[in-house]
Motif scaffolding. Structure first.
Motif, short mmCIF file in Angstrom:
data_model
loop_
_atom_site.label_atom_id
_atom_site.label_comp_id
_atom_site.label_asym_id
_atom_site.label_seq_id
_atom_site.Cartn_x
_atom_site.Cartn_y
_atom_site.Cartn_z
N GLY A 30 -9.28 3.57 -2.32
CA GLY A 30 -9.00 2.20 -2.72
C GLY A 30 -7.63 2.02 -3.36
N ILE A 31 -7.15 0.78 -3.32
CA ILE A 31 -5.86 0.42 -3.91
C ILE A 31 -6.00 -0.90 -4.65
CG2 ILE A 31 -4.48 1.61 -2.14
CD1 ILE A 31 -4.02 -1.15 -0.83
N HIS A 32 -5.02 -1.21 -5.49
CA HIS A 32 -4.96 -2.51 -6.16
C HIS A 32 -4.02 -3.41 -5.37
CE1 HIS A 32 -7.15 -1.33 -9.83
NE2 HIS A 32 -6.63 -0.13 -9.61
N LYS A 33 -4.45 -4.66 -5.18
CA LYS A 33 -3.65 -5.58 -4.37
C LYS A 33 -3.96 -7.01 -4.79
CE LYS A 33 -2.45 -5.99 0.57
NZ LYS A 33 -1.20 -5.21 0.62
N THR A 34 -2.97 -7.87 -4.70
CA THR A 34 -3.20 -9.28 -5.00
C THR A 34 -3.95 -9.92 -3.83
OG1 THR A 34 -1.19 -9.40 -6.32
CG2 THR A 34 -2.13 -11.48 -5.57
N TYR A 35 -5.08 -10.54 -4.15
CA TYR A 35 -5.93 -11.16 -3.13
C TYR A 35 -6.31 -12.55 -3.62
CZ TYR A 35 -10.07 -11.91 -0.15
OH TYR A 35 -10.99 -12.42 0.73
N ILE A 47 -10.07 -1.99 -0.43
CA ILE A 47 -9.76 -1.00 0.61
C ILE A 47 -9.06 -1.68 1.79
CG2 ILE A 47 -12.04 -1.25 1.71
CD1 ILE A 47 -10.15 2.08 1.36
N MET A 48 -8.08 -0.98 2.37
CA MET A 48 -7.39 -1.47 3.56
C MET A 48 -8.01 -0.86 4.81
SD MET A 48 -4.87 -3.59 2.78
CE MET A 48 -4.15 -3.62 4.44
N SER A 49 -8.13 -1.67 5.86
CA SER A 49 -8.51 -1.16 7.17
C SER A 49 -8.05 -2.16 8.22
CB SER A 49 -10.02 -0.93 7.29
OG SER A 49 -10.35 -0.39 8.55
N SER A 50 -7.36 -1.67 9.24
CA SER A 50 -6.88 -2.53 10.32
C SER A 50 -6.03 -3.68 9.79
CB SER A 50 -8.05 -3.06 11.15
OG SER A 50 -8.82 -2.02 11.67
N GLU A 51 -5.17 -3.38 8.82
CA GLU A 51 -4.25 -4.35 8.22
C GLU A 51 -4.97 -5.48 7.49
OE1 GLU A 51 -1.25 -5.64 10.96
OE2 GLU A 51 -0.89 -3.63 11.73
N GLU A 52 -6.21 -5.26 7.13
CA GLU A 52 -7.00 -6.24 6.39
C GLU A 52 -7.40 -5.62 5.05
OE1 GLU A 52 -8.97 -10.18 6.61
OE2 GLU A 52 -7.50 -9.18 7.89
N PHE A 53 -7.30 -6.41 3.98
CA PHE A 53 -7.70 -5.94 2.64
C PHE A 53 -9.08 -6.47 2.32
CE2 PHE A 53 -7.85 -6.55 -2.03
CZ PHE A 53 -7.70 -5.21 -2.42
N PHE A 54 -9.97 -5.57 1.93
CA PHE A 54 -11.34 -5.95 1.57
C PHE A 54 -11.55 -5.70 0.08
CE2 PHE A 54 -11.44 -4.61 6.04
CZ PHE A 54 -11.83 -5.81 6.61
N PRO A 55 -11.70 -6.78 -0.70
CA PRO A 55 -11.84 -6.63 -2.15
C PRO A 55 -13.20 -6.02 -2.52
CG PRO A 55 -12.16 -8.92 -1.51
CD PRO A 55 -11.74 -8.19 -0.27
N ASN A 106 -14.94 -7.11 11.80
CA ASN A 106 -16.01 -6.29 11.22
C ASN A 106 -15.70 -6.06 9.74
OD1 ASN A 106 -15.60 -5.20 14.28
ND2 ASN A 106 -17.77 -5.33 13.72
N PRO A 107 -15.82 -7.12 8.94
CA PRO A 107 -15.42 -7.02 7.53
C PRO A 107 -16.38 -6.19 6.68
CG PRO A 107 -16.39 -9.17 7.97
CD PRO A 107 -16.26 -8.47 9.30
N ILE A 108 -15.82 -5.67 5.59
CA ILE A 108 -16.60 -5.01 4.55
C ILE A 108 -16.78 -6.03 3.43
CG2 ILE A 108 -16.56 -3.21 2.78
CD1 ILE A 108 -14.82 -1.54 4.70
N ARG A 109 -17.98 -6.11 2.89
CA ARG A 109 -18.21 -6.95 1.71
C ARG A 109 -19.04 -6.16 0.71
NH1 ARG A 109 -23.22 -9.51 0.91
NH2 ARG A 109 -24.72 -9.12 2.61
N VAL A 110 -18.89 -6.52 -0.56
CA VAL A 110 -19.65 -5.84 -1.61
C VAL A 110 -20.38 -6.90 -2.43
CG1 VAL A 110 -19.56 -4.29 -3.60
CG2 VAL A 110 -17.94 -3.97 -1.71
N ALA A 111 -21.70 -6.78 -2.48
CA ALA A 111 -22.52 -7.65 -3.32
C ALA A 111 -22.92 -6.86 -4.56
CB ALA A 111 -23.76 -8.11 -2.56
N TYR A 112 -23.22 -7.58 -5.63
CA TYR A 112 -23.59 -6.90 -6.88
C TYR A 112 -24.94 -7.39 -7.37
CZ TYR A 112 -18.91 -4.93 -7.19
OH TYR A 112 -17.77 -4.21 -6.94
N THR A 113 -25.75 -6.45 -7.85
CA THR A 113 -27.04 -6.80 -8.44
C THR A 113 -26.80 -7.37 -9.83
OG1 THR A 113 -27.33 -4.60 -9.42
CG2 THR A 113 -28.16 -4.92 -7.18
N GLU A 114 -27.87 -7.87 -10.44
CA GLU A 114 -27.75 -8.46 -11.79
C GLU A 114 -27.26 -7.44 -12.81
OE1 GLU A 114 -31.36 -10.35 -12.93
OE2 GLU A 114 -31.23 -11.89 -11.36
#
Length: 199
Positions: free
Chosen positions: A169-174, A182-190, A131-139
């Motif tokens: 939120g945290i900074h992480k190499t992805y 953000i981290m959730s369930s040991e998964e990083f979502f940029p 159940n991933p989190i994703r972020v889309a951006y408008t123009e």
């Protein structure tokens, strides 16, 4: 004996008849709509607005129980949305995502942190690999954050909840790049590249 001269025309079901069918199958839990292959009956004048409000014939559906019932038989095929029962399939319009995540709770810390989101129709889902989190951006750079709820149906995370997500939120190499996410369930979502955030 008269011969058939063409395909049988399917009668467009009403919202009431679909609700009755949905109520029958909902007694056995969340309906397995992905397994059903009923005939397509056409498009119904039903729309889900970006804020999660359901409209039928241009009028908001004011009964939360009915909205929840309809949401349980929602299916997305390609880019289109349908209400599906064992005997009928009708198209509806969805302005953005079919659900809205209105709140979340946090448990744990660091890599073991878990974010459990609640949708406006009563779904609870833990953000993670399934159940991933994703972020889309408008123009113009405005973020639209989503979480996958079930099957291929997403919820738009409302603004107040997204602000709270960002606070954790945290900074992480992805994938070799520094990201804020953000981290959730040991998964990083940029969410956004760290360099863009700093800029």
């Amino acid at each position: 004996m008269a011969k058939s001269t063409g395909a049988q025309k399917l009668e467009m079901p009403s919202a009431e008849s679909i609700a009755a069918s949905a109520q029958e199958v909902a007694k056995r839990g969340l309906p397995p709509v992905e397994k059903w292959n009923p005939p397509f009956c056409g498009d119904l004048d039903m729309r889900i607005a970006r804020d999660g409000t359901w409209f039928y014939l241009g009028t908001p559906i004011g009964r939360p129980g009915l909205v929840k019932l309809f949401s349980s038989i929602l299916r997305k095929d390609g880019d289109k949305y349908f209400l599906v029962t064992p005997v009928e399939k009708v198209g509806i319009t969805v302005d953005d995502a079919p659900f809205v995540a209105i709140d979340f709770e946090t448990s744990g810390d660091g890599d073991t942190q878990k974010l459990t989101f609640e949708t406006h129709v009563g779904d609870f889902v833990i953000a993670g690999p399934d159940n991933p989190i994703r972020v889309a951006y408008t123009e113009d750079g405005e973020p639209s954050p989503y979480i996958l709820v079930r099957r291929n149906l997403e919820a738009l995370i409302d603004r107040k909840s997204f602000y709270r997500v960002v606070d954790r939120g945290i900074h992480k190499t992805y994938q070799g790049v520094e990201w804020f996410g953000i981290m959730s369930s040991e998964e990083f979502f940029p969410i956004i590249e760290s360099a863009e955030l700093d800029a």
